[in-house]
Design an enzyme around this catalytic site. Structure first.
Site, PDB file in Angstrom:
ATOM      1  N   ILE A  26       6.281  -4.475   4.681  1.00 41.02           N
ATOM      2  CA  ILE A  26       6.584  -5.593   4.497  1.00 41.02           C
ATOM      3  C   ILE A  26       7.570  -6.085   3.123  1.00 41.02           C
ATOM      4  O   ILE A  26       8.172  -6.619   3.218  1.00 41.02           O
ATOM      5  CB  ILE A  26       5.118  -6.588   4.359  1.00 41.02           C
ATOM      6  CG1 ILE A  26       4.474  -6.334   5.478  1.00 41.02           C
ATOM      7  CG2 ILE A  26       5.271  -7.690   3.630  1.00 41.02           C
ATOM      8  CD1 ILE A  26       2.875  -6.598   5.287  1.00 41.02           C
ATOM      9  N   SER A  86      -4.841 -10.067   1.316  1.00 43.60           N
ATOM     10  CA  SER A  86      -5.147  -9.742   2.838  1.00 43.60           C
ATOM     11  C   SER A  86      -6.161 -10.454   3.338  1.00 43.60           C
ATOM     12  O   SER A  86      -7.017 -10.945   2.282  1.00 43.60           O
ATOM     13  CB  SER A  86      -5.524  -8.052   3.010  1.00 43.60           C
ATOM     14  OG  SER A  86      -6.100  -8.131   4.260  1.00 43.60           O
ATOM     15  N   TYR A  95     -10.769  -1.205  -0.377  1.00 46.66           N
ATOM     16  CA  TYR A  95      -9.468  -1.930  -0.228  1.00 46.66           C
ATOM     17  C   TYR A  95      -9.858  -3.322  -0.389  1.00 46.66           C
ATOM     18  O   TYR A  95      -9.225  -4.088  -0.877  1.00 46.66           O
ATOM     19  CB  TYR A  95      -8.815  -1.278   1.042  1.00 46.66           C
ATOM     20  CG  TYR A  95      -7.690  -2.122   1.402  1.00 46.66           C
ATOM     21  CD1 TYR A  95      -6.314  -1.817   1.012  1.00 46.66           C
ATOM     22  CD2 TYR A  95      -7.707  -3.116   2.557  1.00 46.66           C
ATOM     23  CE1 TYR A  95      -5.127  -2.552   1.219  1.00 46.66           C
ATOM     24  CE2 TYR A  95      -6.631  -3.749   2.907  1.00 46.66           C
ATOM     25  CZ  TYR A  95      -5.298  -3.483   2.272  1.00 46.66           C
ATOM     26  OH  TYR A  95      -4.369  -4.322   2.548  1.00 46.66           O
ATOM     27  N   LYS A 124      -8.368  -6.432  -2.596  1.00 46.18           N
ATOM     28  CA  LYS A 124      -7.801  -7.643  -2.147  1.00 46.18           C
ATOM     29  C   LYS A 124      -8.467  -8.912  -2.674  1.00 46.18           C
ATOM     30  O   LYS A 124      -7.790 -10.145  -2.715  1.00 46.18           O
ATOM     31  CB  LYS A 124      -7.500  -7.462  -0.575  1.00 46.18           C
ATOM     32  CG  LYS A 124      -6.663  -6.378   0.016  1.00 46.18           C
ATOM     33  CD  LYS A 124      -5.193  -6.618  -0.502  1.00 46.18           C
ATOM     34  CE  LYS A 124      -4.630  -5.738  -1.208  1.00 46.18           C
ATOM     35  NZ  LYS A 124      -3.019  -6.038  -1.285  1.00 46.18           N
TER      36      LYS A 124
HETATM   37  N1  LIG Z   1       0.221  -4.006   7.209  1.00 42.96           N
HETATM   38  C1  LIG Z   1      -0.644  -4.724   7.318  1.00 42.96           C
HETATM   39  O1  LIG Z   1      -1.401  -5.140   8.424  1.00 42.96           O
HETATM   40  C2  LIG Z   1      -1.288  -5.684   6.015  1.00 42.96           C
HETATM   41  C3  LIG Z   1      -2.352  -6.672   6.400  1.00 42.96           C
HETATM   42  C4  LIG Z   1      -2.781  -7.149   5.275  1.00 42.96           C
HETATM   43  C5  LIG Z   1      -2.296  -7.192   4.041  1.00 42.96           C
HETATM   44  N2  LIG Z   1      -1.302  -6.276   3.629  1.00 42.96           N
HETATM   45  C6  LIG Z   1      -0.690  -6.075   2.566  1.00 42.96           C
HETATM   46  O2  LIG Z   1       0.677  -6.199   2.355  1.00 42.96           O
HETATM   47  C7  LIG Z   1       1.326  -5.502   1.359  1.00 42.96           C
HETATM   48  C8  LIG Z   1       2.332  -4.294   1.713  1.00 42.96           C
HETATM   49  O3  LIG Z   1       1.824  -3.457   2.377  1.00 42.96           O
HETATM   50  P1  LIG Z   1       2.366  -2.749   3.748  1.00 42.96           P
HETATM   51  O4  LIG Z   1       1.773  -2.790   5.090  1.00 42.96           O
HETATM   52  O5  LIG Z   1       3.817  -2.955   3.797  1.00 42.96           O
HETATM   53  O6  LIG Z   1       2.154  -1.202   3.558  1.00 42.96           O
HETATM   54  P2  LIG Z   1       3.116   0.140   3.404  1.00 42.96           P
HETATM   55  O7  LIG Z   1       4.221   0.361   4.472  1.00 42.96           O
HETATM   56  O8  LIG Z   1       2.236   1.365   3.223  1.00 42.96           O
HETATM   57  O9  LIG Z   1       3.959  -0.238   1.959  1.00 42.96           O
HETATM   58  C9  LIG Z   1       3.200  -0.092   0.672  1.00 42.96           C
HETATM   59  C10 LIG Z   1       4.195   0.213  -0.224  1.00 42.96           C
HETATM   60  O10 LIG Z   1       3.617   0.149  -1.481  1.00 42.96           O
HETATM   61  C11 LIG Z   1       4.044   1.228  -2.186  1.00 42.96           C
HETATM   62  N3  LIG Z   1       3.157   1.741  -3.236  1.00 42.96           N
HETATM   63  C12 LIG Z   1       1.958   2.430  -3.002  1.00 42.96           C
HETATM   64  N4  LIG Z   1       1.453   2.658  -4.023  1.00 42.96           N
HETATM   65  C13 LIG Z   1       2.499   2.549  -4.940  1.00 42.96           C
HETATM   66  C14 LIG Z   1       2.270   2.948  -6.510  1.00 42.96           C
HETATM   67  N5  LIG Z   1       1.434   3.636  -7.010  1.00 42.96           N
HETATM   68  N6  LIG Z   1       3.325   2.353  -7.377  1.00 42.96           N
HETATM   69  C15 LIG Z   1       4.335   1.994  -6.630  1.00 42.96           C
HETATM   70  N7  LIG Z   1       4.176   1.491  -5.414  1.00 42.96           N
HETATM   71  C16 LIG Z   1       3.228   1.801  -4.606  1.00 42.96           C
HETATM   72  C17 LIG Z   1       4.220   2.427  -1.027  1.00 42.96           C
HETATM   73  O11 LIG Z   1       5.293   3.108  -1.883  1.00 42.96           O
HETATM   74  P3  LIG Z   1       5.435   4.612  -1.397  1.00 42.96           P
HETATM   75  O12 LIG Z   1       6.233   4.668   0.042  1.00 42.96           O
HETATM   76  O13 LIG Z   1       6.205   5.580  -2.257  1.00 42.96           O
HETATM   77  O14 LIG Z   1       4.006   4.927  -1.068  1.00 42.96           O
HETATM   78  C18 LIG Z   1       5.161   1.293  -0.190  1.00 42.96           C
HETATM   79  O15 LIG Z   1       6.411   0.888  -0.818  1.00 42.96           O
HETATM   80  C19 LIG Z   1       0.192  -4.609   0.638  1.00 42.96           C
HETATM   81  O16 LIG Z   1      -0.383  -5.452  -0.464  1.00 42.96           O
HETATM   82  C20 LIG Z   1      -0.831  -4.599   1.671  1.00 42.96           C
HETATM   83  O17 LIG Z   1      -2.387  -4.578   1.118  1.00 42.96           O
HETATM   84  C21 LIG Z   1      -0.809  -5.526   4.765  1.00 42.96           C
END
Ligand SMILES: NC(=O)c1ccc[n+]([C@@H]2O[C@H](COP(=O)([O-])OP(=O)(O)OC[C@H]3O[C@@H](n4cnc5c(N)ncnc54)[C@H](OP(=O)(O)O)[C@@H]3O)[C@@H](O)[C@H]2O)c1
Ligand SMILES: *[C@@H]1O[C@H](CO)[C@@H](O)[C@H](O)[C@H]1NC(C)=O
Ligand SMILES: *[C@@H]1O[C@H](CO)[C@@H](O)[C@H](O)[C@H]1NC(C)=O
Length: 319
Positions: free
Chosen positions: A47, A169, A201, A205
């Protein structure tokens, strides 16, 4: 005959579920961002990357705040190419390290005169501890963005009207804040099973939503506003740490293809909170599907939110 009836019913049910619970509204704003600077954490994938791409297309100077230079570099090239905007820059930030957060902020404040938008997007669901000894999820998902935001607040105030957007979330609904656990173990919960991690988690959130609530109180009168949100169910790398075979081989493939949206569609509510005109009076509130959404009492409790703020200050060495 029966086969076709059942098939038609199943398809009908699926399309109903898809269009009601999966498909999400697009942000239609046409705002341009030339001359504005934005930070998106965790923007090398998922995202965050989709959000950064959209903001780059609007002409913003986009800081990709990511922990891995290599992963960020690949996203950076792709975003520059797709947006035609060369003002997309990588700055190293590991939210699992208070030292890294402080040096990111120092670097940023030294080299960048503006900050118009801070998008706290990065998060994970993984066991372990950060280098400061905090529970990994507490450290990366809450304490990290808490410290980062505080270190950048003065610059946001100087550039007001400006905004902080915290990607939370709907899972926050299942969260709880156990201050005993935080004080005794510096984490939001114990255990390492998939279920434990999912619970922890959710707690993190809930922290995001409460942090946003309290931040809005503290920002009153500054023209800096803040919002938290649910992006939808989005097929990203978020579940990369799950190794359970029932999940990886059965549940995930079905779920991803049928009940999840793509990252660009997952970025829409973040973009709404960042760019929608006129939502300033809703500072501190929570959004889903580009719509203001009411949260339960536990996610807007003044006393819990203030207590969480104070505990967080202590945990990141601000107090
Ligand atoms: N996907 C869903 O269905 C969903 C639903 C509800 C909420 N969300 C929220 O949406 C947001 C984005 O998540 P996403 O789904 O896009 O997940 P994702 O594809 O796993 O991306 C997460 C990002 O956070 C980075 N990250 C993790 N640990 C880190 C650290 N220690 N320092 C700096 N960056 C770090 C990751 O970097 P690396 O690649 O280096 O690990 C990656 O760029 C999150 O806040 C998540 O809680 C997602
Ligand atoms: C999002 O809003 C659209 C348009 O109002 C609606 O059709 C869709 O069902 C909503 N999606 C979710 C997941 O609530
Ligand atoms: C906030 O914005 C309003 C309207 O633009 C302006 O009148 C006011 O002076 C601003 N306040 C601060 C603290 O910048």
């Amino acid at each position: 005959m029966l086969f076709w009836v059942v098939t038609a019913l199943a398809l009908g049910a699926y399309f109903f579920v898809y269009s009601t619970y999966v498909r999400r509204k697009a942000f239609r704003g046409t705002v341009k961002l030339h001359g504005k600077t934005v930070i998106v954490t965790g923007s090398n994938t998922g995202i965050g990357k989709a959000t950064a791409l959209d903001l780059a297309k609007r002409g913003a100077r986009v800081i990709l705040a990511c922990r891995s230079k290599q992963r960020a570099e690949a996203a950076l090239q792709e975003i520059r190419r797709e947006s035609g905007n060369n003002e997309v820059i990588f700055m190293q930030l590991d939210l699992g390290s208070l030292k890294s957060i402080r040096s990111f902020a120092e670097n940023f404040l030294k080299s960048e005169p503006r900050l118009d938008l801070l998008i706290n997007n990065a998060a994970l669901g993984a066991p372990g501890r950060t280098e400061d000894g905090l529970g990994m999820i507490l450290g990366v998902n809450h304490i990290g963005p808490f410290l980062l935001t505080n270190l950048l607040l003065d610059r946001l105030k100087e550039c007001a009207p400006s905004r902080v957007v915290n990607v939370a979330s709907y899972m926050h609904e299942f969260g709880e804040i156990d201050f005993n656990c935080i004080n005794r173990h510096k984490c939001l919960g114990l255990g390492t099973s998939t279920l434990d991690i999912t619970k922890i988690y959710s707690h993190s959130k809930l922290c995001n939503v409460l942090f946003t609530h309290e931040l809005a109180q503290r920002l009153k009168g500054t023209n800096v506003t803040c919002y938290s949100l649910h992006p939808g169910s989005v097929a990203t790398e978020l579940d990369r740490n799950s190794k359970d075979s029932w999940y990886v081989f059965i549940f995930r493939p079905i779920f991803r293809n049928m009940f999840m949206t793509d990252p660009m569609s997952g970025a829409q509510t973040t973009l709404y909170c960042a760019l929608q005109e006129g939502i300033e009076p809703l500072s501190g509130r929570y959004f889903s599907n580009c719509t203001l959404t009411e949260v339960k009492q536990k996610a807007k409790d003044d006393i819990v939110a203030r207590k969480l703020w104070e505990v967080s200050e202590r945990l990141c060495g601000m107090a």
